[in-house]
Every structure is written in C-alpha cells, then in structure tokens.
Design a protein around this motif. Sequence first.
Motif, short mmCIF file in Angstrom:
data_model
loop_
_atom_site.label_atom_id
_atom_site.label_comp_id
_atom_site.label_asym_id
_atom_site.label_seq_id
_atom_site.Cartn_x
_atom_site.Cartn_y
_atom_site.Cartn_z
N GLU A 99 10.59 16.53 -7.35
CA GLU A 99 9.96 15.76 -6.28
C GLU A 99 9.53 14.38 -6.78
OE1 GLU A 99 9.26 18.95 -6.97
OE2 GLU A 99 8.75 20.07 -5.17
N ALA A 100 8.98 14.34 -7.99
CA ALA A 100 8.55 13.06 -8.57
C ALA A 100 9.75 12.14 -8.79
CB ALA A 100 7.81 13.30 -9.88
N LEU A 101 10.83 12.70 -9.34
CA LEU A 101 12.03 11.89 -9.58
C LEU A 101 12.57 11.27 -8.30
CD1 LEU A 101 13.95 14.07 -12.19
CD2 LEU A 101 13.18 11.71 -12.50
N ALA A 102 12.56 12.04 -7.22
CA ALA A 102 13.07 11.52 -5.94
C ALA A 102 12.26 10.32 -5.48
CB ALA A 102 13.04 12.63 -4.89
N ILE A 103 10.94 10.39 -5.66
CA ILE A 103 10.09 9.26 -5.24
C ILE A 103 10.34 8.06 -6.14
CG2 ILE A 103 7.73 8.43 -4.97
CD1 ILE A 103 6.95 11.33 -4.28
N TYR A 104 10.34 8.28 -7.45
CA TYR A 104 10.57 7.16 -8.37
C TYR A 104 11.90 6.46 -8.06
CZ TYR A 104 6.74 8.85 -11.39
OH TYR A 104 5.52 9.23 -11.89
N LYS A 105 12.95 7.26 -7.84
CA LYS A 105 14.26 6.67 -7.54
C LYS A 105 14.23 5.84 -6.27
CE LYS A 105 17.08 10.05 -9.99
NZ LYS A 105 17.90 11.27 -9.89
N SER A 106 13.48 6.31 -5.27
CA SER A 106 13.42 5.57 -4.00
C SER A 106 12.72 4.21 -4.15
CB SER A 106 12.70 6.40 -2.93
OG SER A 106 11.30 6.42 -3.16
N LEU A 107 11.99 4.04 -5.25
CA LEU A 107 11.23 2.80 -5.45
C LEU A 107 11.91 1.84 -6.43
CD1 LEU A 107 7.67 4.38 -5.64
CD2 LEU A 107 8.63 3.08 -3.75
N ALA B 77 0.84 -1.21 0.00
CA ALA B 77 0.00 0.00 0.00
C ALA B 77 0.87 1.25 0.00
CB ALA B 77 -0.93 -0.01 1.21
N ALA B 78 1.97 1.21 0.76
CA ALA B 78 2.88 2.36 0.81
C ALA B 78 3.51 2.60 -0.55
CB ALA B 78 3.95 2.13 1.88
N ALA B 79 3.95 1.53 -1.20
CA ALA B 79 4.58 1.67 -2.52
C ALA B 79 3.58 2.20 -3.55
CB ALA B 79 5.15 0.33 -2.98
N ASP B 80 2.36 1.64 -3.55
CA ASP B 80 1.34 2.11 -4.49
C ASP B 80 1.03 3.59 -4.27
OD1 ASP B 80 1.14 -0.39 -5.62
OD2 ASP B 80 -0.73 -0.93 -4.60
N ALA B 81 0.93 3.98 -3.01
CA ALA B 81 0.63 5.38 -2.69
C ALA B 81 1.77 6.29 -3.15
CB ALA B 81 0.38 5.54 -1.19
N CYS B 82 3.01 5.85 -2.95
CA CYS B 82 4.16 6.64 -3.39
C CYS B 82 4.16 6.80 -4.91
CB CYS B 82 5.46 6.00 -2.93
SG CYS B 82 5.78 6.20 -1.15
N LEU B 83 3.85 5.73 -5.62
CA LEU B 83 3.79 5.82 -7.08
C LEU B 83 2.70 6.78 -7.54
CD1 LEU B 83 4.29 2.06 -8.01
CD2 LEU B 83 5.82 3.94 -8.66
N ALA B 84 1.53 6.69 -6.91
CA ALA B 84 0.43 7.59 -7.27
C ALA B 84 0.81 9.04 -6.98
CB ALA B 84 -0.83 7.21 -6.50
N CYS B 85 1.47 9.25 -5.86
CA CYS B 85 1.90 10.60 -5.48
C CYS B 85 2.91 11.14 -6.48
CB CYS B 85 2.48 10.59 -4.07
SG CYS B 85 2.78 12.22 -3.39
N ALA B 86 3.87 10.32 -6.86
CA ALA B 86 4.87 10.73 -7.84
C ALA B 86 4.21 11.08 -9.17
CB ALA B 86 5.92 9.63 -8.02
N ASP B 87 3.25 10.28 -9.59
CA ASP B 87 2.53 10.56 -10.85
C ASP B 87 1.81 11.90 -10.78
OD1 ASP B 87 3.41 8.12 -11.84
OD2 ASP B 87 1.48 7.10 -11.55
N ARG B 88 1.18 12.19 -9.62
CA ARG B 88 0.48 13.48 -9.43
C ARG B 88 1.48 14.64 -9.48
NH1 ARG B 88 -5.08 13.46 -9.85
NH2 ARG B 88 -5.97 11.80 -8.62
N LEU B 89 2.60 14.46 -8.78
CA LEU B 89 3.61 15.51 -8.76
C LEU B 89 4.16 15.78 -10.17
CD1 LEU B 89 5.47 14.48 -5.50
CD2 LEU B 89 4.24 16.62 -5.85
#
Length: 196
Positions: free
Chosen positions: A164-172, A144-156
């Motif tokens: 901000e989006a790149l930082a999230i994608y890289k963390s995953l 759920a955390a990973a899915d939420a992070c992906l959705a957040c990155a897509d929104r950003l």
Amino acid sequence: KALEARLAAVLKTDAPRAAKDFVCRQLSYIGSAESVPVLAALLPDKDLSHMARVALERIPGAEAVKAMREALPKVEGQVKVGVINSLAVRRDAESVSALAGLLEGSDQQVAAAAAAALGAIGTPEAAQALEGFQKKAPEKLRPAAADACLACADRLLAAGKKAEALAIYKSLTGPEQPKHVRLAATRGLLAAAGKK
C-alpha cells in the motif's frame, strides 16, 4: 475520583472562562471516561473547545474519541478544524469515513485539515480516500493532499503494509508533482525497498 467529579462539576457552572480552562487542563491529567460528557458539551463552544479537546485527547479509552467524532458534524469553521486535528492526534480509524466526506466540502481549511488527519491515521481506508482526493483536489489544496499522502504512506510502511505504501509513493513521483514531493516519494520508495 472525588477530585475529578468536583472539577467536572465546575464546568457545568457559570464559572469564568479562565477557571474552566484551568479545570480542563487538570482533567487532561486526571480525567477518565466519567469526565467525557461534560467535556464533550464544551466542544461547540468557540472559547472553550480548545481546552476541552486538550483534555479529551489525553483521556484514554474510546469514550473520549467517540465524543469528538460525534461533535464533528455539529461544529463549523475553526472549531471543526480543531476537532479534526484532535481526531488526528488520536489516530481514530473510525473517523475515516466522516473525514473523507469533508474532503469534498467548500471550506478549504476543513478539507486540508481532514486530509492531514487521514494522513496521520494512515490506514488503508485513509489511503484510499486520499488517493481519490489527490486526483481531483483544487489547485490550492494539492500541496496539502500530497503532504497527507506522504504521511499516510509513511504510516503504512511503518505498519508493515509495504504494498500500500509503495503504491502511494509511486503515485507521487510523476512530473506533475513539485520537486520536493517527488524527492520525498523517491525516498519513501527506497525505504520501502530497504535501501538507504
């Protein structure tokens, strides 16, 4: 206005549940800020909360969202999950701190719903809350955390907040992530770089 007032008045009576459901449905089409207080009063009611939220989700203006935000600490269980989901539908940025606080709770359904809502809201503040949650999420909540992070990155990314989006994608993209999460994150990195 007259019809709205007559419909809202029904919600204050002991009319049967089916009648109140019908009224909420109608208020979802014609309701305004004037209907918000009577709909908000139904949010804690496990039988009527869903239809009240349907109406509040559709009523434009800050009053409807504020009513749901204020109901959040007053409800529990599935009703709380429902209110969280409605705040996600409205993408209420003012709910971020309250939702972030729910990530730490003992109710895993509530925590998962809060994470998904933060992903849907997709602000830098939501991303920050999700980043902290992802690092220490219990094993059952990691997907759920990973899915939420992906959705957040897509929104950003859609909002033009590429860094901000790149930082999230890289963390995953790390090896500890499941393959499908790494693939989605890689796709996001490519999209952020303008590659297909």
